[in-house]
Motif scaffolding. Structure first.
Motif, PDB file in Angstrom:
ATOM      1  N   LEU A  68       0.806  -1.235   0.000  1.00  0.00           N
ATOM      2  CA  LEU A  68       0.000   0.000   0.000  1.00  0.00           C
ATOM      3  C   LEU A  68       0.835   1.278   0.000  1.00  0.00           C
ATOM      4  N   ALA A  69       2.165   1.118   0.100  1.00  0.00           N
ATOM      5  CA  ALA A  69       3.014   2.318   0.067  1.00  0.00           C
ATOM      6  C   ALA A  69       3.996   2.244  -1.093  1.00  0.00           C
TER       7      ALA A  69
ATOM      8  N   TRP B 123      -8.390  -2.162   7.211  1.00  0.00           N
ATOM      9  CA  TRP B 123      -9.432  -1.195   6.867  1.00  0.00           C
ATOM     10  C   TRP B 123      -9.256   0.190   7.501  1.00  0.00           C
ATOM     11  N   ASP B 124      -9.091   0.254   8.812  1.00  0.00           N
ATOM     12  CA  ASP B 124      -9.012   1.570   9.479  1.00  0.00           C
ATOM     13  C   ASP B 124      -7.757   2.354   9.103  1.00  0.00           C
ATOM     14  N   PRO B 125      -6.561   1.725   9.160  1.00  0.00           N
ATOM     15  CA  PRO B 125      -5.366   2.476   8.747  1.00  0.00           C
ATOM     16  C   PRO B 125      -5.434   2.943   7.289  1.00  0.00           C
ATOM     17  N   ALA B 126      -6.033   2.119   6.403  1.00  0.00           N
ATOM     18  CA  ALA B 126      -6.138   2.501   4.986  1.00  0.00           C
ATOM     19  C   ALA B 126      -7.070   3.713   4.828  1.00  0.00           C
TER      20      ALA B 126
ATOM     21  N   ALA C  50       0.960   6.932   3.499  1.00  0.00           N
ATOM     22  CA  ALA C  50       0.994   5.513   3.135  1.00  0.00           C
ATOM     23  C   ALA C  50       1.989   4.737   4.002  1.00  0.00           C
ATOM     24  N   ASN C  51       3.168   5.309   4.215  1.00  0.00           N
ATOM     25  CA  ASN C  51       4.175   4.637   5.063  1.00  0.00           C
ATOM     26  C   ASN C  51       3.675   4.475   6.492  1.00  0.00           C
ATOM     27  N   ASP C  52       3.011   5.508   7.000  1.00  0.00           N
ATOM     28  CA  ASP C  52       2.468   5.444   8.371  1.00  0.00           C
ATOM     29  C   ASP C  52       1.391   4.352   8.468  1.00  0.00           C
ATOM     30  N   ALA C  53       0.566   4.263   7.432  1.00  0.00           N
ATOM     31  CA  ALA C  53      -0.504   3.252   7.430  1.00  0.00           C
ATOM     32  C   ALA C  53       0.082   1.844   7.423  1.00  0.00           C
ATOM     33  N   VAL C  54       1.090   1.627   6.578  1.00  0.00           N
ATOM     34  CA  VAL C  54       1.708   0.295   6.490  1.00  0.00           C
ATOM     35  C   VAL C  54       2.368  -0.081   7.827  1.00  0.00           C
TER      36      VAL C  54
END
Length: 422
Positions: free
Chosen positions: A223-224, A384-387, A405-409
């Motif tokens: 995702l990143a 789901w929530d981080p995305a 994106a990096n933070d979410a991953v």
């Protein structure tokens, strides 16, 4: 004791309980199989939502005539029934056959809440629907329905469906779609892209992905990557054109629906479940596949839908399996389509549905060909929530796309490690 350890212990406890439950259920099934004279072998309970009641009654009647087995129908909320499955399996109150969305099949199966299912030749499944019900080589459901997002467009505003995102960008330049009260903003085209389910096609069409190995490897998160960043920045370019209300993650779906129903929006991305509302609102709408992306690739939505599943505590596994085989047969899948307008997973029945020349049916079938199976491993719950946060932070300008994106991953990896010890 650390909270991390507590969470690991809790997960381990659930897994241990589930395995004990499976052992207990397995021995019950074995006992019942040996006792073929059991009255329960001639009875089954079938749990469906109210909207499927008419189909269920008709199928139950036909099955009783064919097999002599009495099928008792229970109705209730689908998600509620699945949420209660663990308790219902323990108390023996679970139905013998019920329906579950594909993204719940994998996690319920690996949690020990579902029996394994054998896919009969008569089910006419394809590789994509098969993968949606398979985890770790085990099959936990029989594919019933396929679903995908599609493009709805207003036939009073457009002669034909937009074919490319460049077409949509040109529409956005038309002053008739200017949003009243916000200077320079347009509602020509709208999509709820802070909702990851809706924006995934944008990321996937640019080379982003959730998990590697077709959604089965949670250690590989895409995702990143460069494709994802390109897609997120493209989404941001639309949010700069859209009214501020599109950034309201709770209110945006309502804004989109209202604007489309009032003829202020020419095209939107949404699911088959929205068609009835548009019919009721008397919108002269058309349905088509989602336009191709600026890179010329397809918008690769999540492939979703629902499967027939057998709870782990069934006292009649063999009977439940036979009933599931009946439900996914071509004849019953045609009947399901006729009763619900939901597209059959069975490929023969799908061809029958396509032959009806219904725009929505045709669009979903076409879009599903390019769809990616939604990951059905338990780790998907951590995504789901981080995305959603990633998308909101990037399109609202709180963070740049790469940082968001990096933070979410990082958050997804940490959550998976905490919950699943990986």
């Amino acid at each position: 004791m650390s909270s991390k350890f507590m969470k690991s212990a809790a997960v381990l406890g659930t897994a241990t309980l589930a395995s004990l439950l499976l052992v207990a259920c397995g021995s019950k099934s074995a006992d019942k199989a040996a006792d073929t004279s059991s009255s329960e072998a001639k009875e089954l309970t079938f749990y469906v939502e109210d909207q499927y009641k008419a189909f269920a009654e008709s199928a139950a009647k036909a099955y009783e005539k064919e097999s002599g087995v009495k099928v008792t129908i229970k109705t209730g909320d689908q998600m509620g029934g699945l949420d209660n499955l663990s308790l219902d399996n323990q108390s023996g109150k679970a139905a013998d056959v019920m329906m579950a969305p594909y993204d719940r099949v994998g996690s319920l199966g690996t949690d020990g809440q579902l029996s394994e299912v054998t896919l009969s030749d008569g089910a006419k499944t394809d590789d994509k629907t098969k993968s949606l019900v398979t985890v770790g080589g085990k099959v936990y459901g029989a594919p019933a329905v396929i679903e995908s997002l599609v493009l709805y467009y207003n036939k009073d505003l457009l002669k034909e469906a937009p074919k490319t995102f460049a077409d949509l960008e040109n529409l956005a330049k038309d002053s008739k779609y200017a949003f009243a009260g916000e200077d320079g903003k347009t509602t020509a085209f709208l999509a709820d892209w802070t909702n990851f389910y809706y924006s995934y096609g944008l990321l996937a069409g640019n080379g982003g992905y959730v998990f590697g190995q077709n959604g089965k490897d949670p250690k590989d998160i895409g995702l990143a990557n460069e494709g994802s960043i390109t897609a997120i920045n493209y989404a941001k370019s639309w949010y700069e054109k859209w009214p501020k209300g599109m950034q309201d993650t709770e209110g945006a779906p309502n804004l989109i629906q209202t604007q489309f129903q009032e003829g202020k929006t020419a095209a939107i991305i949404d699911g088959p479940w929205k068609a009835q509302a548009f019919k009721d609102a008397k919108v002269n709408y058309g349905v088509a596949t989602i336009p191709t992306l600026p890179n010329g690739k397809n918008y690769e939505t999540f492939g979703g839908g629902k499967a027939w599943v057998i709870p782990a505590s069934t006292k009649n596994l063999e009977g439940a399996q036979k009933f599931v085989d009946f439900l996914v047969s071509t004849e019953q899948q045609k009947a399901f389509y006729d009763a619900t307008n939901e597209i059959p997973a069975n490929t023969e029945a799908r061809t029958y549905a396509e032959g009806k020349k219904d725009e929505l049916t045709t669009a979903v079938i076409e879009q599903f060909k390019n769809a990616q199976p939604m990951p059905n491993i338990s780790q998907m719950s951590a995504v789901w929530d981080p995305a959603k946060t990633m998308l909101f932070e990037a399109v609202s300008g709180t963070k740049d796309a790469k940082t968001a994106a990096n933070d979410a991953v990082t958050l997804i990896k940490d959550t998976i490690k905490q919950k699943f010890g990986e």
